[in-house]
Design a protein around this motif. Sequence first.
Motif, PDB file in Angstrom:
ATOM      1  N   GLU A  91      -8.603  -4.782   2.058  1.00 41.74           N
ATOM      2  CA  GLU A  91      -7.582  -5.655   1.491  1.00 41.74           C
ATOM      3  C   GLU A  91      -7.385  -6.917   2.323  1.00 41.74           C
ATOM      4  O   GLU A  91      -7.135  -8.003   1.781  1.00 41.74           O
ATOM      5  CB  GLU A  91      -6.258  -4.890   1.369  1.00 41.74           C
ATOM      6  CG  GLU A  91      -5.172  -5.619   0.609  1.00 41.74           C
ATOM      7  CD  GLU A  91      -5.507  -5.848  -0.859  1.00 41.74           C
ATOM      8  OE1 GLU A  91      -4.835  -6.688  -1.488  1.00 41.74           O
ATOM      9  OE2 GLU A  91      -6.447  -5.198  -1.374  1.00 41.74           O
ATOM     10  N   GLU A 104      -8.773   1.079   3.399  1.00 39.81           N
ATOM     11  CA  GLU A 104      -8.107   0.223   2.414  1.00 39.81           C
ATOM     12  C   GLU A 104      -7.528  -1.031   3.058  1.00 39.81           C
ATOM     13  O   GLU A 104      -7.598  -2.128   2.469  1.00 39.81           O
ATOM     14  CB  GLU A 104      -7.003   1.011   1.694  1.00 39.81           C
ATOM     15  CG  GLU A 104      -7.547   2.107   0.773  1.00 39.81           C
ATOM     16  CD  GLU A 104      -6.431   2.812   0.009  1.00 39.81           C
ATOM     17  OE1 GLU A 104      -5.258   2.418   0.179  1.00 39.81           O
ATOM     18  OE2 GLU A 104      -6.746   3.755  -0.748  1.00 39.81           O
ATOM     19  N   LEU A 128      -6.385   5.054   4.585  1.00 34.88           N
ATOM     20  CA  LEU A 128      -5.585   3.835   4.758  1.00 34.88           C
ATOM     21  C   LEU A 128      -6.323   2.807   5.615  1.00 34.88           C
ATOM     22  O   LEU A 128      -6.283   1.607   5.320  1.00 34.88           O
ATOM     23  CB  LEU A 128      -4.240   4.170   5.392  1.00 34.88           C
ATOM     24  CG  LEU A 128      -3.324   2.972   5.649  1.00 34.88           C
ATOM     25  CD1 LEU A 128      -2.962   2.287   4.332  1.00 34.88           C
ATOM     26  CD2 LEU A 128      -2.069   3.381   6.395  1.00 34.88           C
ATOM     27  N   ASN A 131       0.841  -1.204   0.000  1.00 34.40           N
ATOM     28  CA  ASN A 131       0.000   0.000   0.000  1.00 34.40           C
ATOM     29  C   ASN A 131       0.873   1.250   0.000  1.00 34.40           C
ATOM     30  O   ASN A 131       1.695   1.430   0.909  1.00 34.40           O
ATOM     31  CB  ASN A 131      -0.932  -0.004   1.215  1.00 34.40           C
ATOM     32  CG  ASN A 131      -2.050   1.020   1.076  1.00 34.40           C
ATOM     33  OD1 ASN A 131      -1.805   2.199   0.896  1.00 34.40           O
ATOM     34  ND2 ASN A 131      -3.288   0.559   1.164  1.00 34.40           N
TER      35      ASN A 131
END
Length: 265
Positions: free
Chosen positions: A242, A238, A235, A198
């Motif tokens: 993920e 995400e 973040l 990332n």
Amino acid sequence: MDLGFINDFISPDRFERLVIALVFLSIALPIVYFVRGRVRKVVTKRHSEHYGMLAAKILHYVLMMIVIVIFLTELGLSLTPLLGAAGVLGVAIGFASQTSVSNIISGFFLIAERPFSVGDVIQVGQTVGVVLSIDTLSAKLRTFDNRFVRIPNETLVKSEVINLTKFPIRRVEVNVSVAYKEDLKRVREILMDIAESNPLALQEPAPLINFSQFGASSVDLFFLVWTNKENFIQLKNELNEEVKHRFDKAGVEIPFPQMVLHRDD
């Protein structure tokens, strides 16, 4: 109709005073606002927006008082009775506004200590928002769902205030639970690969995976990743997405509570 009283009241001398006072007012007010704006810009540039707003407000009040005094003097009004009445009124207001005085004193403590500044994101109790201004009586916040919140300075001094953007980086904490049958070494490798892939995740400080506890139906881990403060929410979203995607792809089981019912026939 007898206009003598009106003619005596609006005499040439009084009319001249009124014109002079209005001309003074039309010149003084733009100057006050111009000076206030310049002072705010200079102080903000040299110190911070917090001090710029505060200095501009104090200067504005002082200059407006001077303008009002000069305006009344130009009208020929005696200020002695007004000052006497203001003194009596001030004593009465002083007794009736102890809370305001406490907020003003608390405001000076906030200014000296500077636990937060204009533009910071703070949390007070259950309220989280961006600081819009820090005034003599209260601080104004804008929450993330666009609500306006006013918090008295005394409350800020007495309460726990969490500054969420004081430092340039923050740590994202993601709670990860996996089934007892899973290989924790493999789980760690997947999580570390997610953090390294990332672009919003910082590699210094390095991401961490810490053991949390043996849960009722899972092994619980802390997935800890650092990022710049402005990327914190993005973040966090995400990483959660993920983790779910990569675990599904790798066949790693994320357990959920289950209830088993037994029936005796």
